[in-house]
Design an enzyme around this catalytic site. Sequence first.
Site, PDB file in Angstrom:
ATOM      1  N   ASP A  13      69.331  40.948  30.960  1.00  0.00           N
ATOM      2  CA  ASP A  13      68.505  41.700  31.904  1.00  0.00           C
ATOM      3  C   ASP A  13      68.900  43.166  31.863  1.00  0.00           C
ATOM      4  O   ASP A  13      70.088  43.496  31.984  1.00  0.00           O
ATOM      5  CB  ASP A  13      68.665  41.141  33.318  1.00  0.00           C
ATOM      6  CG  ASP A  13      67.528  41.585  34.226  1.00  0.00           C
ATOM      7  OD1 ASP A  13      66.413  41.829  33.717  1.00  0.00           O
ATOM      8  OD2 ASP A  13      67.740  41.684  35.443  1.00  0.00           O
TER       9      ASP A  13
ATOM     10  N   TYR B 202      67.767  47.402  33.029  1.00  0.00           N
ATOM     11  CA  TYR B 202      67.771  48.169  34.284  1.00  0.00           C
ATOM     12  C   TYR B 202      66.975  49.445  34.021  1.00  0.00           C
ATOM     13  O   TYR B 202      67.484  50.544  34.180  1.00  0.00           O
ATOM     14  CB  TYR B 202      69.243  48.472  34.586  1.00  0.00           C
ATOM     15  CG  TYR B 202      69.628  48.882  35.985  1.00  0.00           C
ATOM     16  CD1 TYR B 202      69.215  48.171  37.097  1.00  0.00           C
ATOM     17  CD2 TYR B 202      70.467  49.983  36.176  1.00  0.00           C
ATOM     18  CE1 TYR B 202      69.622  48.544  38.360  1.00  0.00           C
ATOM     19  CE2 TYR B 202      70.883  50.364  37.441  1.00  0.00           C
ATOM     20  CZ  TYR B 202      70.453  49.631  38.534  1.00  0.00           C
ATOM     21  OH  TYR B 202      70.874  49.992  39.797  1.00  0.00           O
TER      22      TYR B 202
ATOM     23  N   HIS C 275      64.187  52.620  40.417  1.00  0.00           N
ATOM     24  CA  HIS C 275      64.962  51.521  41.009  1.00  0.00           C
ATOM     25  C   HIS C 275      66.454  51.851  40.956  1.00  0.00           C
ATOM     26  O   HIS C 275      67.173  51.667  41.946  1.00  0.00           O
ATOM     27  CB  HIS C 275      64.667  50.225  40.255  1.00  0.00           C
ATOM     28  CG  HIS C 275      65.529  49.064  40.670  1.00  0.00           C
ATOM     29  ND1 HIS C 275      65.391  48.434  41.891  1.00  0.00           N
ATOM     30  CD2 HIS C 275      66.551  48.438  40.035  1.00  0.00           C
ATOM     31  CE1 HIS C 275      66.279  47.458  41.982  1.00  0.00           C
ATOM     32  NE2 HIS C 275      67.000  47.433  40.877  1.00  0.00           N
TER      33      HIS C 275
ATOM     34  N   GLU D 263      59.878  42.125  37.680  1.00  0.00           N
ATOM     35  CA  GLU D 263      60.214  42.522  36.308  1.00  0.00           C
ATOM     36  C   GLU D 263      59.202  41.947  35.330  1.00  0.00           C
ATOM     37  O   GLU D 263      58.465  41.025  35.651  1.00  0.00           O
ATOM     38  CB  GLU D 263      61.619  42.002  35.923  1.00  0.00           C
ATOM     39  CG  GLU D 263      62.699  42.368  36.918  1.00  0.00           C
ATOM     40  CD  GLU D 263      64.119  42.175  36.378  1.00  0.00           C
ATOM     41  OE1 GLU D 263      64.279  41.947  35.158  1.00  0.00           O
ATOM     42  OE2 GLU D 263      65.057  42.257  37.189  1.00  0.00           O
TER      43      GLU D 263
ATOM     44  N   ASP E 131      63.728  38.171  38.907  1.00  0.00           N
ATOM     45  CA  ASP E 131      65.188  38.073  38.827  1.00  0.00           C
ATOM     46  C   ASP E 131      65.722  38.017  40.265  1.00  0.00           C
ATOM     47  O   ASP E 131      66.156  39.018  40.825  1.00  0.00           O
ATOM     48  CB  ASP E 131      65.737  39.289  38.072  1.00  0.00           C
ATOM     49  CG  ASP E 131      67.254  39.320  38.038  1.00  0.00           C
ATOM     50  OD1 ASP E 131      67.867  38.246  38.087  1.00  0.00           O
ATOM     51  OD2 ASP E 131      67.818  40.436  37.968  1.00  0.00           O
TER      52      ASP E 131
ATOM     53  N   TYR F 249      80.233  42.839  42.288  1.00  0.00           N
ATOM     54  CA  TYR F 249      79.682  43.537  41.122  1.00  0.00           C
ATOM     55  C   TYR F 249      80.662  44.474  40.422  1.00  0.00           C
ATOM     56  O   TYR F 249      80.452  44.824  39.268  1.00  0.00           O
ATOM     57  CB  TYR F 249      78.395  44.286  41.486  1.00  0.00           C
ATOM     58  CG  TYR F 249      78.574  45.684  42.013  1.00  0.00           C
ATOM     59  CD1 TYR F 249      79.015  45.895  43.319  1.00  0.00           C
ATOM     60  CD2 TYR F 249      78.300  46.803  41.228  1.00  0.00           C
ATOM     61  CE1 TYR F 249      79.165  47.168  43.819  1.00  0.00           C
ATOM     62  CE2 TYR F 249      78.459  48.088  41.717  1.00  0.00           C
ATOM     63  CZ  TYR F 249      78.885  48.261  43.008  1.00  0.00           C
ATOM     64  OH  TYR F 249      79.048  49.533  43.491  1.00  0.00           O
TER      65      TYR F 249
ATOM     66  N   THR G 187      64.208  45.655  37.441  1.00  0.00           N
ATOM     67  CA  THR G 187      63.202  45.860  38.491  1.00  0.00           C
ATOM     68  C   THR G 187      62.330  47.061  38.178  1.00  0.00           C
ATOM     69  O   THR G 187      62.836  48.167  37.965  1.00  0.00           O
ATOM     70  CB  THR G 187      63.913  46.076  39.839  1.00  0.00           C
ATOM     71  OG1 THR G 187      64.848  45.034  40.008  1.00  0.00           O
ATOM     72  CG2 THR G 187      62.924  46.086  40.979  1.00  0.00           C
TER      73      THR G 187
HETATM   74 MN    MN Z   1      67.142  42.422  37.483  1.00  0.00          MN
END
Ligand code: MN
Length: 440
Positions: free
Chosen positions: A138, A140, A145, A213, A245, A256, A371
């Site tokens: 995934d 970004y 976003h 997404e 997602d 994170y 996103t």
């Molecule tokens: Mn995502």
Amino acid sequence: MSFLNETHDPALQSWVTSANVPDNGFPIQNLPYGVFREKGGHHDFRVGVAIGDKVLDLAALALLSPWTGPAGEALQACDAQTLNKLMALSPEHWSALRLALSKALREGSDLQGKLEPLLHDRAAIEHNLPAQIGDYTDFYISVHHATAVGKQFRPDNPLLPNYKWVPIGYHGRASTIGVSGQAFPRPVGQTRPAEDGAAPGFGPSQRLDYELELGIFLGQGNQHGQRIDIREAESHVFGFCILNDWSARDLQAWEYQPLGPFLAKNFASTISPWVVTLEALAPFRQPFQRAAEDPQPLPYLTSDENREHGAFDVELEVLLTTEASRSQGAQPASLSRSNFRDAYWSAAQLVTHHSVNGCKLQPGDLLGTGTLSGPSQGEEGSLLEITGNGRNPIKLPWGEERTFLQDNDEVILRARCTKPGYPVISLGECAGTVLPAIPV
Ligand code: MN
């Protein structure tokens, strides 16, 4: 260079009359692939192509061997339970099959009699994942976003210094990707302690979110160690789907750093059942441009082709239903709209960057865009952005409020391409439902 051919003629009509209804989204100019069977049936899933409100059984058509050459080889690859074999072929094969299907489904086709018995009502089928997904990454790629989220986590330093140079991504998990209609229990996990030094919280996520997404399905792969040149990158892209997602923001905030998303993301991801090919999207290509004051991409992420037509005009929308709205028979609430063309990196750049270190990509691998939020209010691709991380609840038309998702909420993502004088090309719908957490 023109990407358009006779399959894009807006005047083409099909003998499948529902495909000719204006704005139906699945005209003869679309022809997306998926995997289906009769609802509740006991047969194996098999490959089909959507046309109007029907699906044509390509596994069954392959047994009739109506074509030779690349179209015939591509059709034989559809005698399968997933699209992987078709994805592993070349763009020449994909294009030959599209042309053969376009001719066979046109008004006046000699093949109408042979194809009619192989049609099923789309209302009477169920789907499986279109491909066996080996790996899922995934990205970004929406700077809007990234900036909005960065403000939530780092108010003084929203956009990190690498953002405008390197396509940021993380390796996700393929095992929990499901097709539209997926329902999954609310994730449970650790959350940030109430005060520094205290033990973390533990329990069902209280900040469950979606992410709007697109998914990029890879076609032919590369050898381990071999880079994919930016000028070749699109020949490795089979097509696009819609991707949700799902993200647990409270789990994410605690876990994170320093390695990025982990359990906050890999409990579920939902994709739409139909894969719309890059060729079907050709009429919606746009120049891929950066603001003049922004750094231009490094040379390995730059090509004339990418600059001239590397972006795609795909309109996106998020809708929500709840237990209350469904019991009242209310229409789904539209939460936001955005467009893929506002992304900071192109699909070609993602493929090239992913392989620049020699990483091996394989047919059926899925790349998420990240996103897709736009620059304006009303274009936020997540509740985190719409509600300012839960500070400003949204009011729903039937009287409820939401900051984050509640149990039994259903999120519906839609995507389509429109332009004057051309039939609407739909990517379909990606719906998923949050079930109550399994008690801990
Ligand atoms: Mn995502």
